[in-house]
Design an enzyme around this catalytic site. Structure first.
Site, PDB file in Angstrom:
ATOM      1  N   ARG A  15      -5.527  -1.109   2.405  1.00 58.31           N
ATOM      2  CA  ARG A  15      -4.378  -1.173   1.495  1.00 58.31           C
ATOM      3  C   ARG A  15      -3.170  -1.804   2.183  1.00 58.31           C
ATOM      4  O   ARG A  15      -2.397  -2.522   1.549  1.00 58.31           O
ATOM      5  CB  ARG A  15      -4.056   0.197   0.902  1.00 58.31           C
ATOM      6  CG  ARG A  15      -3.043   0.126  -0.242  1.00 58.31           C
ATOM      7  CD  ARG A  15      -2.895   1.445  -0.986  1.00 58.31           C
ATOM      8  NE  ARG A  15      -3.948   1.701  -1.944  1.00 58.31           N
ATOM      9  CZ  ARG A  15      -3.877   1.410  -3.258  1.00 58.31           C
ATOM     10  NH1 ARG A  15      -2.772   0.903  -3.767  1.00 58.31           N
ATOM     11  NH2 ARG A  15      -4.892   1.658  -4.052  1.00 58.31           N
ATOM     12  N   GLU A  50       3.245   6.716  -6.425  1.00 63.19           N
ATOM     13  CA  GLU A  50       3.550   6.155  -5.113  1.00 63.19           C
ATOM     14  C   GLU A  50       4.492   4.954  -5.118  1.00 63.19           C
ATOM     15  O   GLU A  50       5.277   4.786  -4.182  1.00 63.19           O
ATOM     16  CB  GLU A  50       2.239   5.739  -4.415  1.00 63.19           C
ATOM     17  CG  GLU A  50       1.299   6.875  -4.126  1.00 63.19           C
ATOM     18  CD  GLU A  50      -0.095   6.351  -3.770  1.00 63.19           C
ATOM     19  OE1 GLU A  50      -0.802   5.857  -4.665  1.00 63.19           O
ATOM     20  OE2 GLU A  50      -0.452   6.412  -2.589  1.00 63.19           O
TER      21      GLU A  50
END
Ligand code: MTE
Ligand code: QUE
Ligand code: MOS
Length: 764
Positions: free
Chosen positions: A316, A719
């Site tokens: 990520r 997030e």
């Protein structure tokens, strides 16, 4: 609440537990009533970063009055491993210890104080081994927890060579402790036939179930895991609770008594993983406008002693290292470094913030090198909407709205005028300096491991019309339960108060994924909608038969059901349906379509869609003390069509503040033996109410819908807002730059503590 419009999708509702959080009535695991003979625990941990265990003597500890069990690895009945991806993580150390704080022996006693006292009587004989504590050291020795992974597009080498300008740099970025208010905790109740009922403060009950079962050599059906809510998770309760639960479960299994394992704050911070620190190195080529013409970045993460989720987290970081910028010829290399420190883990953003951080550093450095305004250089590099839209992992961006967001926020924050004003301020002020920044962001939504993108739900309607809702997601304060209840209320067109939100348990919805990757509502909301629609279909069929009307004229509205000219309350229809033997319970399921990622070729479409945002931060810096304060922040953030504006606002505000803490005051310090020195609020400084910007303008982008078929066209929010903290970092750098007349590249390592800021000022 009688009007559905004040409680369904899009309504301004409050978190279902908001009042209980404030009054203290919300029940957390530590509040559950204890069984009369329950035992309490303490963990004996390694005092070396790397050592061989030569012997363990538990005799004196066992002899202490009130002690019921003292166990080590040799007492484990099943597999001593809780590695979520790679089988490399023992719950209790076997022959070696690999970090200071690693559990070696567990003790159960009548009280926690007795267990703690006994822990001092356990004698472990070690032979110290050489430890690797730093990322650079591990990188040099190629000491990794898994293979390095790269993303490639175009030909970065050739592009760099033919670039007009070129710049190299490196930077260190610190980690972050989750500092959830509720620490890690587990209660394990032994049942008949070795079965166990586990209450675990976990974002991932299915993982706790799996790991406990394997650890005790039981089938999963023997272990049931439940959690009503957590006092914050932030990723720290995705994998870490499995270790805690295995220890409690083993003690419960051996003693046949209920066991509570609650870590004290210091132990929690020492024993459990945190956000990965990174070391970055880059080489970038660009033209006179600051447009990036070639780039190579090395991203090395501090994984700690085992892999945990580090490979997915590094993936990520790589996926986010483009942020909103088009990198045509790029090579991004990720190195998962193995160190003799606690194993780092998921933390809000899951490596993404670290990836976004480095590209913003690079863009900023380019602007200084060329003596251009950094905001202008950012815009020159933005992804296009029709072209210039291929990412380094070869996904085409089809929903780019960063241009509109930028334009709107420039206006609403009065950015250009305030930029000039900070320059004026700095001309006439010697010791106080102001800085301002404009930082855009983009967040790819989905688990990048495709199979995890699935969810289940279970809905019962009882004979009185009240609704019992359950799904695989967990509540950690983010408002997931409220949002999913709003979705179900909207499906049935009934008041939110009719829907009972119930604890997450492996007994109601099996084989779930962690509530993570911000996908909680996307996945569980869809699954719940699917279950609700099945029930609604049955009710429509029943009503059409009962009133002899076509199914197309059966409508639900305002707690009522209309069947042609007939009008009946929802409750009455349900009651009638029950008496006519209509099944009023249904499961729901959802899996995200279209996504895939081939890790061999580093190509695919790992994200279903992107969410965007931007933040303008302004800081005031005291150059004599190095202290900084955010005086104003303006955020414009995309959540698609908001399911719950109040809750989304809370997520945006909280995410920003947590992101700001990461890059400013939250500093983890280890000594040269590998011992964590900042393991309590006295030495580890999280943001508090005073640190919230004096002026804080947060806005949800209006009139937008997710282009993909998401639940009511909404987008994930958990997030992404964390990324806005990066704006604070750049505002601080901007203030420091005034010392070099905005021409010099600032040397500053993250977090920007007062010490780091003073060091940086001295180097200007
Ligand atoms: N908000 C609160 N209040 N508490 C939390 O622990 N965790 C964050 C985010 N927001 C968290 C939070 C993280 S790391 C994630 S992945 C998402 O919430 C998870 O919830 P969601 O998928 O339902 O948004
Ligand atoms: C984001 C996440 C997670 C992720 C990937 C993301 C996450 C997670 C995993 C994961 C991957 C492989 C496994 C596994 C878990 O991947 O939270 O058990 O085998 O747990 O992009 O948040
Ligand atoms: Mo969040 S880090 O995906 O739990």
């Amino acid at each position: 609440m009688n009007d559905k419009d004040i409680s369904g999708v899009g309504a301004f509702v409050v978190h279902d537990s908001a009042h209980k959080h404030v009054t203290g009535e919300a029940v957390y695991i530590d509040d559950l009533p204890e069984l009369p003979n329950a035992l309490h625990t303490w963990i004996v941990t390694s005092i070396y970063a790397h050592a061989k265990i030569k012997s363990i003597c538990i005799k004196d500890a066992l002899n202490l009055e009130g002690v019921e069990a003292v166990l080590s690895a040799k007492d484990i009945l099943g597999t001593n491993d809780v590695g979520p991806i790679f089988p490399d993580e023992p719950v209790l150390a076997e022959d070696v210890v690999e970090y200071i704080g690693q559990p070696v022996v567990i003790i159960a006693a009548k009280t926690r104080d007795i267990a703690r006292e006994a822990s001092h009587l356990v004698k472990i004989d070690y032979e110290e081994l050489e430890a690797i504590l730093e990322i650079r050291d591990a990188l040099e020795k190629k000491h990794f927890v898994a293979s390095p992974h790269s993303l490639k597009i175009g030909d970065s080498k050739k592009a760099l060579e033919s670039s007009k300008h070129r710049l190299q740099g490196e930077i260190d970025l610190g980690g972050q402790d989750h500092f959830y208010l509720e620490g890690q905790i587990c209660i394990a109740h032994p049942l008949e036939d070795d079965d166990l009922k586990i209450y675990s403060s976990t974002q991932h009950p299915a993982e706790v179930q799996k790991m406990v079962a394997r650890f005790l050599n039981l089938a999963k059906h023997s272990v049931s895991v439940e959690v009503r809510r957590m006092g914050g998770g932030f990723g720290g309760k995705e994998t870490q609770p499995a270790n805690i639960a295995c220890m409690a479960a083993l003690l419960a299994n051996k003693t046949k008594r209920s066991v509570k394992l609650r870590l004290a704050r210091d132990e929690d911070m020492i024993i459990t993983g945190k956000r990965h620190d990174f070391y970055f190195k880059y080489d970038v080529g660009f033209n006179d406008d600051g447009e990036i013409t070639g780039i190579e970045i090395d991203l090395a993460s501090k994984c700690g002693h085992v892999a945990d989720l580090s490979t997915s987290i590094l993936d990520r970081a790589l996926f986010f290292a483009d942020s909103v910028y088009y990198l045509k010829d790029a090579t991004l290399n990720g190195f998962p470094c193995k160190t003799n420190t606690v194993s780092n883990t998921a933390f809000r953003g899951f490596g993404g913030p670290q990836g976004a951080f480095i590209i913003e550093e690079i863009v900023d450095a380019i602007s200084n090198k060329l003596n251009l305004c950094s905001h202008g250089v950012r815009k020159v590099n933005y992804y296009g909407t029709e072209d210039r839209n291929i990412t380094p992992y070869h996904q085409t961006i089809e929903d780019n709205i960063i241009h509109e967001i930028t334009e709107q926020l420039e206006k609403s924050s009065d950015f250009q005028n305030r930029l000039k004003a900070t320059r004026e301020f700095n001309k006439i002020n010697k010791y106080y300096k102001k800085g301002i920044s404009f930082i855009p962001s983009k967040f790819g939504v989905s688990f990048t491991t495709a199979f995890l993108n699935q969810a289940g739900a279970l809905i019962h309607i009882y004979g009185d019309g009240s609704i019992h809702l359950n799904h695989g997601g967990t509540e950690m304060g983010q408002g997931l339960f409220t949002k999913v209840a709003q979705i179900v209320a909207s499906e049935f067109q009934v008041d939110l108060s009719r829907i009972k939100i119930t604890a997450t348990t492996t007994e109601k919805v099996p084989n779930t994924s962690a509530t993570a990757a911000s996908s909680g509502t996307d996945l569980n909301g869809m699954a719940a909608q699917n279950a609700a629609q099945k029930l609604k279909k049955r009710l429509i069929k029943f009503a059409s038969e009962k009133y002899e009307v076509d199914q197309s004229v059966v409508n639900f509205k305002n707690n009522m059901v209309y069947a042609g000219d007939n009008e009946i309350s929802f409750n009455q229809l349900v009651c009638d349906a029950y008496h006519n033997r209509v099944s009023l319970s249904a499961t729901g399921f959802y899996k995200t379509p279209k996504i895939f990622y081939n890790r061999e070729t580093s190509q695919g479409k790992p994200f279903f869609y992107y969410t965007y945002g931007a933040c303008v931060a302004e800081v005031l810096l005291d150059t004599l003390t190095g202290e900084s304060k955010v005086v104003r922040a303006d955020i414009l953030h995309d959540v698609g069509a908001s399911l719950s504006p109040n809750i989304d606002m809370g997520q945006i505000e909280g995410g920003f503040v947590q992101g700001m803490g990461w890059l400013t005051n939250e500093e983890l310090k280890w000594d040269d033996k590998g011992s964590l020195k900042t393991h309590a609020p006295s030495t580890y400084k999280i943001p508090v109410s005073r640190d919230i910007p004096d002026v804080f303008n947060v806005e949800i982008l209006k009139n937008v819908k997710c282009k993909e078929e998401t639940i009511y066209s909404s987008k994930a929010v958990g997030e992404p807002p964390f990324l806005h903290g990066i704006a604070v970092w750049h505002a601080i750098k901007d203030a420091i730059k005034s010392y070099g007349d905005y021409k010099k590249i600032v040397k500053l390592n993250a977090p920007a503590t007062p010490e780091e800021i003073l060091k940086s000022l001295n180097s200007m």
